[in-house]
Scaffold this active site. Structure first.
Site, PDB file in Angstrom:
ATOM      1  N   GLY A   1      38.502  -9.352   4.546  1.00 55.13           N
ATOM      2  CA  GLY A   1      38.394  -8.626   3.051  1.00 55.13           C
ATOM      3  C   GLY A   1      37.547  -7.294   3.301  1.00 55.13           C
TER       4      GLY A   1
ATOM      5  N   MET B   1      40.501 -16.389   6.224  1.00 56.08           N
ATOM      6  CA  MET B   1      39.813 -17.804   6.434  1.00 56.08           C
ATOM      7  C   MET B   1      39.001 -17.831   5.080  1.00 56.08           C
ATOM      8  SD  MET B   1      38.950 -17.991  10.315  1.00 56.08           S
ATOM      9  CE  MET B   1      38.241 -16.364  10.368  1.00 56.08           C
TER      10      MET B   1
ATOM     11  N   CYS C   1      29.539 -20.231  13.519  1.00 55.53           N
ATOM     12  CA  CYS C   1      30.870 -20.021  13.062  1.00 55.53           C
ATOM     13  C   CYS C   1      31.838 -19.165  14.023  1.00 55.53           C
ATOM     14  CB  CYS C   1      30.513 -19.000  11.692  1.00 55.53           C
ATOM     15  SG  CYS C   1      32.032 -18.609  10.858  1.00 55.53           S
TER      16      CYS C   1
ATOM     17  N   CYS D   1      26.078 -16.085   4.938  1.00 57.21           N
ATOM     18  CA  CYS D   1      27.187 -15.966   4.002  1.00 57.21           C
ATOM     19  C   CYS D   1      27.241 -17.185   3.020  1.00 57.21           C
ATOM     20  CB  CYS D   1      28.587 -15.961   4.744  1.00 57.21           C
ATOM     21  SG  CYS D   1      29.117 -17.443   5.610  1.00 57.21           S
TER      22      CYS D   1
END
Length: 385
Positions: free
Chosen positions: A9, A32, A101, A200
């Site tokens: 995004g 995701m 991640c 995040c």
């Protein structure tokens, strides 16, 4: 080539997907969904995986003219990244969730799903480069030309197999403004969207508060290096090696110098603080080694222990068996005669000697070795030697 483009995004992943499509690949965009609670909206540069982000990614995919899907990977993210983050802090270690991640979600879960669906490669907006030396040569991971945004450090754990099935179209850009300018020229509405930062899944930036909410309180003592009790704390998970602020003590050091966290022992619930010189080290020991090529004892490299930290000149002292190359693997290079054929490091560790001491080395951090701008290996720091 069939390419699955991970679209967060943001502007970087949108431009990367557009460039992959322009290169003639058959591109499909995927967002995701990593958060279990996605009804929130972004607050400036904080937070991710929001409904707003998914909508921005969809609009970018429409503009590029590629199919777009949302994949719910929130269970994987929670189990493999968030729970690991909590467990590491509970054990007195300092993890990097972005490294985990990239290793376990973006280049494990995502690549696994992409393979099952018949895709040849995954494309992301990371700032790094993949190069191949000569015909039939193996692809290697390199730093981005934009050193201020370089992400090769957090990507090093993906390993050589995943590198061979990845595309990083932004690696040759020198500035972020060049990427934003290209987004504007392509009519992508995310061209002015701010970069996300911090952890995040800790959208408010309060890491200590996040840890306390999930791990609870476990009171203990704050000691100096001589064992003198200086104060108390609510849990060792609220501290990391090298920390200076928020120590919970009222007594200044006898010489008035700043004090830092120099050791954490969750079993005794003790946090030890001391002078800055107690943090310095010239040797690092790491395990869970991921090598892009065989490593040799005595080889001169550059070692980096933080995502945007300095890479320090270093020399390899020991290598694990699976990374060994040449007759000197596994023992200090200075101790190996020319005719020796020693065994590799018995404990499977990677050990390096730094040219100059560094401070704040904490178990759980990621050690990445470079040869110039090329990634050689990644490992998890176990201790200072």
């Amino acid at each position: 080539m069939k390419v699955l483009a991970a679209m967060s995004g943001g502007v970087d992943s949108a431009v990367a997907a557009a460039r992959a499509a322009e290169a003639g690949h058959e591109v499909v965009g995927v967002h995701m969904a990593l958060s279990k609670s996605r009804d929130q909206t972004r607050s400036g540069s904080r937070g991710c995986c929001t409904v707003e982000d998914a909508s921005d990614a969809r609009r970018a995919a429409d503009r590029i003219g590629i199919p777009y899907y949302v994949w719910d990977l929130s269970d994987d993210f929670h189990d493999l990244v968030v729970e690991d983050f909590l467990a590491e802090y509970a054990a007195g270690r300092t993890p990097n969730p972005c490294v985990r991640c990239n290793e376990r979600i973006k280049f494990a879960s995502l690549l696994e799903r992409a393979t099952l669906l018949g895709f040849d490669a995954v494309c992301t907006g990371h700032y790094a480069s993949i190069r191949t030396d000569g015909p039939g040569g193996a692809p290697s991971l390199h730093r981005s030309r934009n050193m201020a945004k370089d992400q090769s450090y957090v990507l090093a754990v993906m390993g050589p197999e995943a590198v061979g099935r990845s595309l990083f179209p932004l690696g040759e850009y020198e500035t972020k403004e060049e990427v934003r300018a290209e987004a504007r020229s392509r009519g992508l509405g995310v061209s002015t969207k701010p970069d996300s930062y911090d952890i995040c899944f800790v959208a408010d930036g309060d890491t200590r508060g996040f840890l306390e909410r999930h791990l609870g309180e476990s009171p203990g003592e704050v000691l100096d290096e001589h064992g003198t009790v200086l104060g108390t704390h609510r849990g060792t998970h609220g501290f990391t090696i090298g920390q200076r602020k928020g120590l919970g003590i009222q007594q200044p050091a006898p010489d008035g110098a700043p004090r830092y966290v120099v050791d954490i022992d969750p079993s005794s619930r003790q946090v030890v603080i001391g002078a800055a010189e107690l943090l310095s080290t010239r040797e690092l020991v790491a395990g869970d080694v991921i090598s892009f090529e065989p490593l040799e004892v005595g080889r001169q490299v550059h070692a980096q222990i933080r995502a945007h930290g300095e890479a320090v000149p270093a020399r390899i002292l020991e290598v694990p068996a699976t990374s060994a190359a040449g007759p000197a693997a596994g023992v200090p290079a200075s101790a190996v005669p020319d005719s020796a054929d020693p065994a590799p490091a018995a404990d499977g560790s990677l050990r390096v000697e730094l040219s100059t001491p560094i401070r704040g080395v904490a178990p759980g951090q990621t050690l990445v070795l470079y040869d110039a701008d090329r990634v050689l290996a990644a490992a998890t720091l176990e201790r200072r030697a």
